[in-house]
Enzyme design. Structure first.
Site, PDB file in Angstrom:
ATOM      1  N   HIS A  51      58.835  33.378   3.836  1.00  0.00           N
ATOM      2  CA  HIS A  51      59.717  32.713   4.790  1.00  0.00           C
ATOM      3  C   HIS A  51      60.029  31.275   4.411  1.00  0.00           C
ATOM      4  O   HIS A  51      61.139  30.790   4.665  1.00  0.00           O
ATOM      5  CB  HIS A  51      59.119  32.768   6.196  1.00  0.00           C
ATOM      6  CG  HIS A  51      59.096  34.150   6.775  1.00  0.00           C
ATOM      7  ND1 HIS A  51      58.223  34.526   7.769  1.00  0.00           N
ATOM      8  CD2 HIS A  51      59.844  35.251   6.487  1.00  0.00           C
ATOM      9  CE1 HIS A  51      58.442  35.795   8.075  1.00  0.00           C
ATOM     10  NE2 HIS A  51      59.402  36.254   7.321  1.00  0.00           N
TER      11      HIS A  51
ATOM     12  N   GLY B 266      67.829  50.939   5.264  1.00  0.00           N
ATOM     13  CA  GLY B 266      68.328  49.697   4.700  1.00  0.00           C
ATOM     14  C   GLY B 266      68.827  49.821   3.279  1.00  0.00           C
ATOM     15  O   GLY B 266      69.821  49.181   2.897  1.00  0.00           O
TER      16      GLY B 266
ATOM     17  N   ASP C  71      62.875  43.648   1.984  1.00  0.00           N
ATOM     18  CA  ASP C  71      61.506  43.351   2.414  1.00  0.00           C
ATOM     19  C   ASP C  71      60.863  44.599   3.015  1.00  0.00           C
ATOM     20  O   ASP C  71      60.521  44.630   4.195  1.00  0.00           O
ATOM     21  CB  ASP C  71      61.561  42.204   3.438  1.00  0.00           C
ATOM     22  CG  ASP C  71      60.192  41.803   3.957  1.00  0.00           C
ATOM     23  OD1 ASP C  71      59.188  42.136   3.306  1.00  0.00           O
ATOM     24  OD2 ASP C  71      60.135  41.182   5.031  1.00  0.00           O
TER      25      ASP C  71
END
Length: 257
Positions: A19, A138, A158
């Site tokens: 992050h 995804g 991710d």
């Protein structure tokens, strides 16, 4: 297949690695007055409560963001996102990558998020009504929409890696993404495991994308017998300055040994 929920691991040291560098990249990209696309293939719920029973059960946030905040200056993009999240959602809240993106990007930018887990997808939609949140696979979504409009932008991949075939199939997916979107920044997060399951995947990625940036950090296991001992990012077309930022971050992780 859909058992993974990130609330058990939110705010851990892998999140700090992933992050903080994502926030840095998005901040860098938004300095230019041109629109961009942000795509995320495995989004999660966007906002996590670190006082929730699930988070407290593992204690990973206490070993992660609780101790790592001191590594960053208050004006670092990651710290700005953390401050905005706690101000808006409460002191024990933590932003997932979709929220970091929403907080950083501008009205001219587009945000497309995929999350297949029904509960996580519902929470994602409720948390981020301004983003496009799709309940789809995804990897398939990315294939269907590349290249995006605007063409300038970043995609974060991710996955939870609970599907073991991911280690074999991800290099093929990314090779096709790179061909379809030859100006996009493509970012893969992966766990560094005691089993070494990631090694062959990384070899394939480095062969296919020799100019990619590989950022890896190591840390003690969250608890005895825990298999994850580090965090990695593989970045295709890394923004200028990212290598230096990643090196600085690694020096902090190195103090944990």
């Amino acid at each position: 297949m859909l058992s993974y929920q990130h609330i058990y691991h939110a705010g851990n040291l892998a999140d700090v690695h992933k992050h903080s560098l994502l926030a840095w990249m998005l901040d860098y990209l938004t300095r230019k007055d041109k629109p961009l696309s942000y795509i995320e293939t495995h989004a999660g719920r966007a906002i996590y409560d670190l006082s929730a029973e699930e988070a407290l059960k593992t204690g990973e946030a206490a070993q992660g963001i609780a101790r790592a905040k001191a590594w960053f200056s208050p004006d670092h993009p990651y710290m700005r996102s953390l401050a905005q999240t706690t101000e808006t959602h409460g002191e024990t809240s933590y932003p997932g990558s979709p929220l970091i993106a929403v907080q950083t990007l501008r009205e001219m930018d587009t945000i497309t998020l995929a999350e297949l887990h029904p509960t996580e997808h519902l929470k994602l939609e409720l948390a981020l009504p301004t983003a496009t949140c799709r309940k789809v696979d995804g990897f398939a979504m990315a294939h269907s929409m590349l290249p995006p409009t605007p063409r300038r932008g970043l995609m974060l991949i991710d996955p939870s890696f609970e599907i073991k075939d991911d280690y074999q199939t991800i290099p093929t997916h990314i090779k096709k993404y790179d061909r379809a979107w030859n100006v996009g920044i493509i970012v893969l997060w992966y766990p560094i495991l005691t089993s070494g399951a990631h090694h062959n995947m990384l070899k394939a990625l480095e062969i296919n994308h020799p100019d990619g940036l590989r950022s890896e950090v190591h840390f003690p296991p969250a608890r005895p017998g825990h298999g994850m001992i580090g965090s990695g990012l593989f970045v295709i077309r890394p923004p200028f300055g990212l290598a230096s930022e990643a090196t600085t971050l690694k020096t902090h992780f190195d103090t944990l040994k």
